[in-house]
Design an enzyme around this catalytic site. Structure first.
Site, PDB file in Angstrom:
ATOM      1  N   ASP A 139       0.820  -1.203   0.000  1.00  0.00           N
ATOM      2  CA  ASP A 139       0.000   0.000   0.000  1.00  0.00           C
ATOM      3  C   ASP A 139       0.857   1.257   0.000  1.00  0.00           C
ATOM      4  O   ASP A 139       1.964   1.274   0.543  1.00  0.00           O
ATOM      5  CB  ASP A 139      -0.899   0.042   1.242  1.00  0.00           C
ATOM      6  N   LYS A 140       0.302   2.315  -0.546  1.00  0.00           N
ATOM      7  CA  LYS A 140       0.970   3.618  -0.543  1.00  0.00           C
ATOM      8  C   LYS A 140       1.366   4.029   0.872  1.00  0.00           C
ATOM      9  O   LYS A 140       2.475   4.522   1.108  1.00  0.00           O
ATOM     10  CB  LYS A 140       0.037   4.666  -1.149  1.00  0.00           C
TER      11      LYS A 140
END
Length: 313
Positions: A139-140
């Site tokens: 995930d970012k």
């Protein structure tokens, strides 16, 4: 006569014809590529061929004349020098097959509508003559270990290991709430759910997700935790920890909004307290390699200050 021939090298042998063309003509619609193959405009060794054909070394692909001077019209990615310098300091290991990065929180792995570039764009700008791909994703908002390949053979090998569950990933997280010892959880996650702010949801129709939570240390009313994932589903740790009543600290999608606000006020830190601490897999020589990513200063600040914060029920 006016056609162009692409010769297949060892690195691209055993790739499907359609996938190979997708990688060459990135901005050309996939429907157009399938249309060219179906009409016989694309041929392999002068023969009509199916999209699923597995290419062999020394094969020659005929490309229609109108693609000879075809260029990818997507804009040239501009990467600030400061961002390149940060990237270079984040390299944990690099050889001619792959690079392992300690990704910072809030850096996307690829570009999107809200960010003009991602990690893969940075690596491609630095290595313009190499075939750079993401081997997997995180995930970012999650920091830590991520592997990028430099050739298709390593990429295929890594993906095969992912399929066989040979790639081992360990995470560290700070969870809101307390538990003792170890929690093993299995549930089905619906990764196709795109409503409700793109949240992934628990669903009997979803894919199986298996996670192990192991307590490292209690931090007042918070738990510093080591996490092992036996499956790689989108937002797996974040969804399952929240479902256990132990959301990851500063999780804007699955956490407690008011608690997160208190944490930011107390510590000054708003980053998601989830870190990909290590990854192990087989290299091209069949040897198990392990890479570890140290936590950064912001994560340490959370570890050192959360004991003072009381969770309001």
């Amino acid at each position: 006569m006016n056609s162009k021939n692409l010769k297949i090298d060892n690195d691209n042998s055993e790739r499907r014809l359609d996938n190979y063309l997708f990688s060459i003509y990135k901005s050309l619609p996939k429907s157009k590529i399938y249309s060219m193959i179906r009409k016989g405009e694309v041929r392999v060794n002068s023969k009509r061929i199916k999209p699923s054909y597995k290419l062999k070394s020394e094969d020659e692909i005929r490309i229609p004349p109108y693609l000879i001077n075809y260029n990818d019209h997507s804009k040239q990615v501009k990467i600030p020098q400061k961002r390149i310098d940060i990237y270079k300091k984040s390299i944990l290991f690099e050889n001619h097959n792959y690079v392992v990065i300690n990704k910072e929180s809030e850096l996307s792995v690829h570009s999107g509508s809200k960010n003009s570039f991602g990690l893969i764009d940075i690596v491609r700008v630095i290595n313009p003559n190499l075939d750079i791909d993401l081997c997997h994703r995180i995930d970012k908002s999650t920091s830590g270990c991520i592997v990028l390949s430099k050739n298709k053979k390593f990429l295929r090998n890594f993906h095969m290991q992912l399929k066989n569950n040979s790639v081992k990933k360990n995470y560290k997280a700070i969870l809101a709430g307390l538990f003792e010892g170890k929690i093993n959880t299995k549930s089905n996650i619906n990764i196709s759910t795109q409503r409700d702010q793109h949240k992934v949801q628990m669903s009997s129709h979803g894919k199986k997700a298996i996670t192990e939570f192991l307590l490292i240390k209690k931090l007042g009313n918070f738990s510093y935790t080591e996490i092992k994932i036996l499956t790689g589903r989108k937002h797996q740790i974040r969804v399952q920890s929240a479902n256990l009543g132990l959301p990851v600290v500063n999780d804007k999608k699955y956490g407690d909004i008011y608690l997160n606000k208190s944490i930011r006020k107390e510590t000054g830190i708003s980053r998601l307290a989830l870190h990909s601490a290590s990854i192990s897999f087989l290299n091209r020589n069949g040897k198990i390699v392990i890479y570890e990513a140290p936590i950064n200063k912001d994560f340490e600040i959370l570890l050192n200050n959360l004991q003072k914060l009381t969770i309001q029920s």
